[in-house]
Motif scaffolding. Structure first.
Motif: not given
Length: 196
Positions: A163-175
Motif C-alpha cells: 500500500l505504500g512505503s517509507i524508505k530509509e527511515l531513521k528511528l531515534e530512541r526516545g522519539n
C-alpha cells in the motif's frame, strides 16, 4: 574566593532568564495534548491547527473535558483526559479520536500507524514483508509498537498487497513517529510530543 560569588551570580542570571521567557511555561495540570491528522484546515476548541496531506500537526494544549473539533467542514464534540496525547482524524464523514502512545521508554522509538484509508485491515512490516511491526489496524484505528533505534524501510500491506512505503527511515530512541495511511499512500511525521 571568587567562586561563591560567581556561583551566586550564575544562579541569579539563570533565575532572571526563566522570568524573561527563556523556557515555555509548563501547561496546566489539567491539560491534554491533541493534534490533527491529514487536515489542511482544522480547529481544536478556539485554536487553529493545520496538518499537510497525510501528515500530523503539532500537539495543542487543551483543557481536559469536552472539546469541540472541526476538520474541514465536519465538526463534533470529543472528550479528552488530562495527561493524555490524542490525534483527531476524519474517517469518512465523522471525526475519530485516537489515543496516542507516548515515548515513555527513552531507550526505544515508538511507531504508530493510523489507518485513514478504506482498507479493511492494514499491517506495518519491513519492506520485504518478512517482519511484522504492527498488525491488523482497521479503518479509523491506530496501532503502536516500541522498537529499537534503527534505520529501516517500512511498508504498509493488506495481506500481500503493498500500500505504500517509507524508505530509509531513521528511528531515534526516545522519539515517536506517526505513519498515516490514506487511500493515496503512506506518509510519516516525527511526533516526539511536540506541542504548541
Amino acid at each position: 574566593m571568587r567562586t561563591p560569588f560567581l556561583s551566586a551570580a550564575l544562579l541569579l542570571s539563570f533565575a532572571a532568564a526563566q522570568d524573561t521567557g527563556l523556557y515555555d511555561p509548563a501547561p496546566p495540570a489539567d491539560s491534554a495534548f491533541v493534534r490533527v491528522l491529514n487536515a489542511p484546515t482544522a480547529t481544536l476548541g478556539s485554536k487553529s491547527v493545520t496538518a499537510e496531506k497525510g501528515a500530523a500537526s503539532a500537539y495543542v494544549v487543551i483543557p481536559q473535558g469536552e472539546l469541540t473539533a472541526k476538520l474541514g467542514t465536519v465538526s463534533g464534540k470529543l472528550k479528552v483526559e488530562a495527561g493524555n496525547f490524542y490525534s483527531v482524524a476524519l474517517q469518512g464523514s465523522k471525526l475519530v479520536l485516537l489515543k496516542d502512545e507516548g515515548a515513555e521508554n527513552r531507550a526505544k522509538a515508538v511507531l504508530t500507524i493510523y489507518n485513514l484509508s478504506k482498507t479493511a485491515s492494514v499491517d506495518l512490516k519491513t519492506a520485504d514483508g518478512k517482519t511484522a511491526v504492527v498488525t491488523g489496524v482497521k479503518p479509523g484505528e491506530s496501532g503502536s509498537r516500541a522498537v529499537n533505534g534503527i534505520t529501516v524501510t517500512l511498508a504498509a500491506f493488506s495481506g500481500t498487497r503493498h500500500l505504500g512505503s517509507i524508505k530509509e527511515l531513521k528511528l531515534e530512541r526516545g522519539n515517536a513517529y506517526a505513519l498515516v495511511l490514506t487511500d493515496s499512500g503512506l506518509t510519516i511525521t516525527q511526533s516526539a510530543t511536540k506541542t504548541k
